[in-house]
Design a protein around this motif. Structure first.
Motif, mmCIF file in Angstrom:
data_model
loop_
_atom_site.group_PDB
_atom_site.id
_atom_site.type_symbol
_atom_site.label_atom_id
_atom_site.label_comp_id
_atom_site.label_asym_id
_atom_site.label_seq_id
_atom_site.Cartn_x
_atom_site.Cartn_y
_atom_site.Cartn_z
ATOM 1 N N GLY A 32 0.891 -1.204 0.027
ATOM 2 C CA GLY A 32 0.019 -0.066 0.039
ATOM 3 C C GLY A 32 0.777 1.255 0.008
ATOM 4 O O GLY A 32 1.861 1.567 0.776
ATOM 5 N N ARG A 33 0.360 2.209 -0.973
ATOM 6 C CA ARG A 33 1.458 3.496 -1.130
ATOM 7 C C ARG A 33 1.182 4.201 0.332
ATOM 8 O O ARG A 33 2.282 4.781 0.516
ATOM 9 C CB ARG A 33 0.654 4.328 -2.306
ATOM 10 C CG ARG A 33 1.871 5.363 -2.675
ATOM 11 C CD ARG A 33 1.657 5.977 -3.819
ATOM 12 N NE ARG A 33 0.758 5.749 -4.600
ATOM 13 C CZ ARG A 33 0.381 6.778 -5.730
ATOM 14 N NH1 ARG A 33 1.188 7.539 -5.877
ATOM 15 N NH2 ARG A 33 -0.513 6.326 -6.644
ATOM 16 N N THR A 34 -0.083 4.455 0.642
ATOM 17 C CA THR A 34 -0.029 5.081 2.048
ATOM 18 C C THR A 34 0.780 4.743 3.071
ATOM 19 O O THR A 34 1.232 5.490 3.664
ATOM 20 C CB THR A 34 -1.603 5.119 2.386
ATOM 21 O OG1 THR A 34 -2.322 5.499 1.322
ATOM 22 C CG2 THR A 34 -2.074 6.173 3.512
ATOM 23 N N ASP A 35 0.827 3.482 3.177
ATOM 24 C CA ASP A 35 1.726 2.988 4.395
ATOM 25 C C ASP A 35 3.055 3.098 4.005
ATOM 26 O O ASP A 35 3.868 3.319 5.104
ATOM 27 C CB ASP A 35 1.414 1.520 4.619
ATOM 28 C CG ASP A 35 0.183 1.330 5.662
ATOM 29 O OD1 ASP A 35 0.083 2.149 6.449
ATOM 30 O OD2 ASP A 35 -0.262 0.299 5.680
ATOM 31 N N ARG A 36 3.452 3.047 2.780
ATOM 32 C CA ARG A 36 4.756 3.389 2.390
ATOM 33 C C ARG A 36 5.244 4.729 2.740
ATOM 34 O O ARG A 36 6.327 5.025 3.097
ATOM 35 C CB ARG A 36 5.115 2.737 0.900
ATOM 36 C CG ARG A 36 5.179 1.498 0.864
ATOM 37 C CD ARG A 36 5.831 1.170 -0.756
ATOM 38 N NE ARG A 36 4.879 1.508 -1.939
ATOM 39 C CZ ARG A 36 4.081 0.785 -2.245
ATOM 40 N NH1 ARG A 36 3.630 -0.338 -1.657
ATOM 41 N NH2 ARG A 36 3.369 1.303 -3.287
ATOM 42 N N LEU A 37 4.395 5.528 2.391
ATOM 43 C CA LEU A 37 4.602 6.922 2.637
ATOM 44 C C LEU A 37 4.646 7.303 4.059
ATOM 45 O O LEU A 37 5.613 7.869 4.565
ATOM 46 C CB LEU A 37 3.573 7.919 1.988
ATOM 47 C CG LEU A 37 3.517 8.110 0.303
ATOM 48 C CD1 LEU A 37 2.708 8.611 -0.235
ATOM 49 C CD2 LEU A 37 5.032 8.605 0.016
ATOM 50 N N LEU A 38 3.654 6.630 4.775
ATOM 51 C CA LEU A 38 3.664 7.255 6.104
ATOM 52 C C LEU A 38 4.924 6.611 7.140
ATOM 53 O O LEU A 38 5.279 7.112 7.883
ATOM 54 C CB LEU A 38 2.148 6.420 6.894
ATOM 55 C CG LEU A 38 1.073 7.212 6.775
ATOM 56 C CD1 LEU A 38 0.011 6.146 7.154
ATOM 57 C CD2 LEU A 38 1.295 8.448 7.529
ATOM 58 N N THR A 39 5.220 5.461 6.492
ATOM 59 C CA THR A 39 6.428 4.617 7.071
ATOM 60 C C THR A 39 7.602 5.464 6.880
ATOM 61 O O THR A 39 8.516 5.767 7.883
ATOM 62 C CB THR A 39 6.440 3.270 6.811
ATOM 63 O OG1 THR A 39 5.195 2.568 6.854
ATOM 64 C CG2 THR A 39 7.639 2.417 7.312
ATOM 65 N N LEU A 40 7.760 6.029 5.747
ATOM 66 C CA LEU A 40 9.083 6.663 5.199
ATOM 67 C C LEU A 40 9.061 8.177 5.932
ATOM 68 O O LEU A 40 9.961 8.355 6.751
ATOM 69 C CB LEU A 40 8.842 7.016 3.815
ATOM 70 C CG LEU A 40 9.948 7.622 3.070
ATOM 71 C CD1 LEU A 40 11.440 7.242 3.342
ATOM 72 C CD2 LEU A 40 9.735 8.189 1.669
#
Ligand SMILES: NC(=O)c1ccc[n+]([C@@H]2O[C@H](COP(=O)([O-])OP(=O)(O)OC[C@H]3O[C@@H](n4cnc5c(N)ncnc54)[C@H](OP(=O)(O)O)[C@@H]3O)[C@@H](O)[C@H]2O)c1
Length: 252
Positions: free
Chosen positions: A223-231
């Motif tokens: 999931g892109r949202t989780d990738r961005l949040l994690t980053l």
């Protein structure tokens, strides 16, 4: 156990009777694997393997115990397992001091010790083309105060798996840490979280198997949202990130 009578590659999935593990078992069976499903509840395992069709197998084992880990490791030793999915995991939420020590110990035993022993047993026999997939969590990078021990066990799983990825690079043996965010399962419903941040087990499995096939990355976050949040959480000053994580219903 049913003897290995067909030539389908074998995938052993722990925690296969529910949630993300069951989605793995179903998808891998549909993709042509012979699945060995491991969990504690033999009734749920039987229902699963019946639904998967002929040839699939099950082992009832409590992976938070030495006996359960030993029996599962023995099964890996005598079976040509091509894909091991270390998925079984448990989480107890609450303040650190309010969490009974035996619950903390159970998280360590299941989320860390079982993953370590089964990864070792598998990799000692793995050949090119085989794959190890350890299910971690975004919380391994973004610990939450009410899930302190769980977050720490997932940091362990991610670090262990990344180190094993490095050690096996170029060997043809694929090692991957799957780090899902919030995923709607029976044990973790995430009903209060924004729907856009919650994935289904099937979405997580699709992302994981795509990463296994197409990437050479040590970790994957579905999931892109989780990738961005994690980053974003990893780039923020630590003090700021931890304060934000303490305040909201962040990634799982
Ligand atoms: N759901 C999320 O939001 C989320 C997010 C990030 C990461 N994860 C990780 O994803 C994995 C699966 O989570 P999930 O939400 O799908 O879990 P789940 O729905 O609670 O299912 C857990 C599975 O593990 C088995 N299990 C539990 N304790 C066990 C034990 N001591 N020995 C053997 N099997 C055991 C359960 O079956 P029995 O009860 O029959 O043993 C069940 O099949 C876990 O590692 C979890 O940490 C989940």
């Amino acid at each position: 156990m049913t003897p290995q009578t067909d030539d389908r590659p074998v995938a052993l999935v722990t925690g296969a009777s529910a949630g993300i593990g069951r989605a793995f078992a179903q998808r891998l069976a549909a993709d042509g694997y012979r699945v060995i499903a491991v969990a504690r509840d033999s009734g749920r395992l039987e229902a699963l393997t019946t639904r998967l069709g002929p040839g699939h197998d099950r082992l009832a084992a409590d992976l938070a115990t030495e006996d359960g880990v030993r029996r599962t490791a023995e099964l890996i030793t005598r079976t040509r397992v091509r894909l091991l999915v270390n998925n079984a995991g448990t989480a107890t939420a609450g303040s650190f001091t309010a969490t009974p020590p035996d619950r903390a110990q159970e998280m360590l035993d299941l989320n860390c010790r079982a993953v370590t022993v089964l990864s070792h047993t598998f990799l000692a026999r793995a050949r090119p083309g085989d794959a190890l997939l350890n299910v971690s969590s975004t919380l391994g990078w973004t610990p939450k105060p009410d899930l302190a021990v769980y977050s720490a066990t997932k940091a362990y799983t991610t670090a262990l798996t990344e180190a094993l990825w490095t050690a096996h690079r170029g060997s043809g043996i694929r090692v991957l840490a799957l780090c899902p965010g919030m995923t709607a399962t029976a044990s973790q419903r995430h009903e209060d979280a924004p729907a856009a941040l919650v994935r289904t087990p099937e979405q997580v499995v699709t992302a994981a198997l795509r990463a296994l096939r197409e990437d050479d990355a040590p970790t994957t976050v579905p999931g892109r949202t989780d990738r961005l949040l994690t980053l974003a959480m990893r780039l923020l000053p630590r003090r700021k990130a931890l304060a934000l994580l303490a305040g909201g219903d962040g990634p799982a």
